[in-house]
Every structure is written in structure tokens, then in C-alpha cells.
Design an enzyme around this catalytic site. Structure first.
Site, mmCIF file in Angstrom:
data_model
loop_
_atom_site.group_PDB
_atom_site.id
_atom_site.type_symbol
_atom_site.label_atom_id
_atom_site.label_comp_id
_atom_site.label_asym_id
_atom_site.label_seq_id
_atom_site.Cartn_x
_atom_site.Cartn_y
_atom_site.Cartn_z
ATOM 1 N N ILE A 245 0.891 -1.154 0.000
ATOM 2 C CA ILE A 245 0.000 0.000 0.000
ATOM 3 C C ILE A 245 0.932 1.207 0.000
ATOM 4 O O ILE A 245 1.544 1.523 1.011
ATOM 5 C CB ILE A 245 -0.928 0.018 1.223
ATOM 6 C CG1 ILE A 245 -1.843 -1.202 1.208
ATOM 7 C CG2 ILE A 245 -1.770 1.297 1.233
ATOM 8 C CD1 ILE A 245 -2.792 -1.275 2.399
ATOM 9 N N PRO A 246 1.063 1.895 -1.136
ATOM 10 C CA PRO A 246 2.190 2.823 -1.324
ATOM 11 C C PRO A 246 1.993 4.204 -0.693
ATOM 12 O O PRO A 246 1.901 5.217 -1.388
ATOM 13 C CB PRO A 246 2.292 2.916 -2.854
ATOM 14 C CG PRO A 246 0.874 2.745 -3.317
ATOM 15 C CD PRO A 246 0.266 1.734 -2.378
ATOM 16 N N CYS A 247 1.986 4.240 0.629
ATOM 17 C CA CYS A 247 1.877 5.535 1.312
ATOM 18 C C CYS A 247 3.110 6.399 1.054
ATOM 19 O O CYS A 247 3.072 7.617 1.259
ATOM 20 C CB CYS A 247 1.638 5.354 2.803
ATOM 21 S SG CYS A 247 2.850 4.340 3.661
ATOM 22 N N HIS A 248 4.196 5.785 0.584
ATOM 23 C CA HIS A 248 5.402 6.564 0.265
ATOM 24 C C HIS A 248 5.191 7.468 -0.947
ATOM 25 O O HIS A 248 5.989 8.375 -1.179
ATOM 26 C CB HIS A 248 6.593 5.624 0.012
ATOM 27 C CG HIS A 248 6.365 4.637 -1.094
ATOM 28 N ND1 HIS A 248 5.759 3.416 -0.896
ATOM 29 C CD2 HIS A 248 6.643 4.692 -2.429
ATOM 30 C CE1 HIS A 248 5.695 2.754 -2.045
ATOM 31 N NE2 HIS A 248 6.224 3.515 -2.985
ATOM 32 N N ARG A 249 4.114 7.240 -1.711
ATOM 33 C CA ARG A 249 3.851 8.061 -2.897
ATOM 34 C C ARG A 249 3.025 9.306 -2.589
ATOM 35 O O ARG A 249 2.593 9.998 -3.503
ATOM 36 C CB ARG A 249 3.148 7.224 -3.974
ATOM 37 C CG ARG A 249 4.019 6.079 -4.494
ATOM 38 C CD ARG A 249 3.305 5.232 -5.518
ATOM 39 N NE ARG A 249 4.072 4.001 -5.737
ATOM 40 C CZ ARG A 249 3.551 2.873 -6.188
ATOM 41 N NH1 ARG A 249 2.266 2.811 -6.479
ATOM 42 N NH2 ARG A 249 4.313 1.795 -6.335
#
Length: 284
Positions: A245-249
Site C-alpha cells: 500500500i504505497p503511502c510513500h507516494r
């Protein structure tokens, strides 16, 4: 004992920290190499092997002005997804997720009672991780700089579950995510503990393409809660499945990368790594 890959990442992370602090000065190869006690030749080779591009190119991907430019490309949608090239087919990562299945009310309330959870530790380009799953899908992934602390965080999520240290097929499939060729990935299902609002936010994150960036405000708009940027930030901070789940984006509207549960340096490294991946794929 640390593996060579872990030692290499630590050196790269130290270099990224220096670049982040001094990017306005555009430090050259010799200067960055000296800061991590490597020869310029060795540093260039190590960095290029790790990221797929030279340190100079990586610096460009990490710069604030680059992030702002990416966002402005989609200004008509108020800081919506900026870099839409993506990868063809299964390379668009969110297409691999069949669904997010939330815990039942009983599972949520009882802290995972009656759930059997397999967990294992694995290596990634950004350090060790812990991955855990139920029979329905991935329920937890976190970077595990300290394995005992990481396991404790998992058990805090599901204090009443039955735990087994075993790398099952679900784990093995999920780990393909860290390979630069994602063609081996099969459908990935997620079995998550969260409120309805959190599940909506996490679902929105899955729709950000590889190499794309969104702001907290744009995510709030996507879930039809345009005034809820602060609540969106809290939901992103509670993301139980790092990287998948790409919360880094998600970055600040100023273009700065912002905070990250597993460290701002690691977030910058992931953003740069994905940008390099997209750039390299587009060149073929």
C-alpha cells in the site's frame, strides 16, 4: 550479521541523507563519495547497481523542484497523479490487487481472536521487512530494523491471534514486489484491520501508479472528503502494509517528501528507486 545487501543499503541511505540535506548545492560525485568513505569509482558502481541509474540522475529524481514539476503536470486535477507513464500490463501495481477485505466486526473488536497468522522476515532493497498473512491475504508488512520491535508491532495489531513463523505462498508472492521485473506477481489480496475511512484511503493509495506522486489534499478529494486532509494524513500514517500500500507516494503540496513511519530517508530512497525503474522501463 548483516548481509552485503544490507550494508550496501546503509551506505546508500547515508548518501541519500547527505544529498537531501545539500541538494540545492548539487553535490558532485567526489563530494558524496567522500562522505561515505568510498572512492568515487566504487561509489558510482555501487549506487548504479542498487538504483539502476547514476547518483547524479538519482539526485534529480529526489529534488524538490522535480517533485513540484511532476505535480504541476496534472494541475488541472488539483495535484492529482503526476507521472502517469507507468508500466504496461501487470506493471501497474494496483491492478494486481483484487480487493481489500476488511476484518469482520468480531475480528476487529476481538483483536484478531480465532485468526491464524503466519509471519516471516525477508530482505528488501530498503532493509529487512516483516510480512504477515491470514488465510485471506496479507495483513501486515513493515520494515524491520529491529525484528523484535517489528514483531511486537504486529502483535499489537492482533493481540489475540495465533502466530506461526512460516513463510507461506502468500508471503513469497508478495516479495516479488521488490524485484524490478514484476511480471512474476500474481493477484495479491489484503486482509486488513481498519475503519471504513481508513480502508477508503488505503484503497485510494493503491490506485497511485508506480512512479506517481499524490498529495494529502488530492487523496482527500479522491475519497470525496475534500476537507479531510488531516484525517487522510492520519489514515496514511496508520497504513499496516508498507510498500504494497504505497503511502510513500504521498507528499506535501510544497513538493517535499514529508514524513514516513519507517523514516524519511527510506521514503526518499523508495521514491527515487521507483522513478528510476519507470525511467529505465520507458527506455526499452
Amino acid at each position: 550479521m548483516k548481509t552485503q545487501e544490507q550494508l550496501n543499503y546503509e551506505r546508500i541511505a547515508e548518501a541519500i541523507d547527505y544529498i537531501k540535506l545539500n541538494f540545492k548545492l548539487q553535490p558532485n560525485l567526489d563530494e558524496v563519495a567522500a562522505k561515505i568513505n568510498l572512492s568515487p569509482f566504487h561509489f558510482q558502481r555501487l549506487f548504479t547497481d542498487w538504483a539502476g541509474v547514476s547518483p547524479k540522475k538519482f539526485l534529480q529524481y529526489l529534488s524538490i523542484e522535480h517533485a513540484k514539476a511532476m505535480l504541476k503536470e496534472k494541475s488541472a486535477t488539483l495535484f492529482d497523479t503526476a507521472y502517469e507513464t507507468g508500466l504496461s500490463g501487470t506493471g501497474r501495481l494496483h491492478d494486481l490487487f483484487v480487493n481489500i477485505e476488511g476484518m469482520t466486526p468480531a475480528e476487529y473488536r476481538n483483536g484478531g481472536a480465532a485468526l491464524s497468522i503466519n509471519y516471516s522476515f525477508a530482505e528488501s532493497p530498503f532493509g529487512d521487512i516483516i510480512v504477515a498473512s491470514t488465510s485471506k491475504g496479507i495483513c501486515f508488512i513493515a520494515f524491520a530494523d529491529d525484528k523484535e520491535i517489528a514483531l511486537g508491532e504486529l502483535k499489537n495489531q492482533f493481540p489475540n491471534a495465533d502466530y506461526h513463523q512460516f513463510a507461506d505462498v502468500i508471503h513469497q508472492n508478495a516479495m516479488f514486489i521488490f524485484r524490478k521485473d514484476w511480471s512474476q506477481l500474481s493477484d495479491i489480496k489484503l486482509h486488513l484491520k481498519g475503519t471504513d475511512f481508513q480502508l477508503k484511503v488505503w484503497d485510494a493509495l493503491l490506485k497511485i501508479p508506480v512512479g506517481g506522486l499524490n498529495t494529502y489534499a488530492s487523496i482527500a478529494q479522491k475519497i470525496n472528503s475534500p476537507q479531510a486532509s488531516r484525517a487522510v494524513g492520519s489514515a496514511i500514517g496508520a497504513n499496516p502494509v508498507s510498500f504494497l500500500i504505497p503511502c510513500h507516494r504521498v507528499i506535501r503540496s510544497s513538493g517535499e517528501t514529508g514524513q514516513y513511519h519507517w523514516g524519511s530517508t527510506r521514503k526518499a530512497a523508495i521514491i527515487g528507486w521507483e522513478a528510476c525503474l519507470i525511467k529505465n522501463q520507458a527506455s526499452f
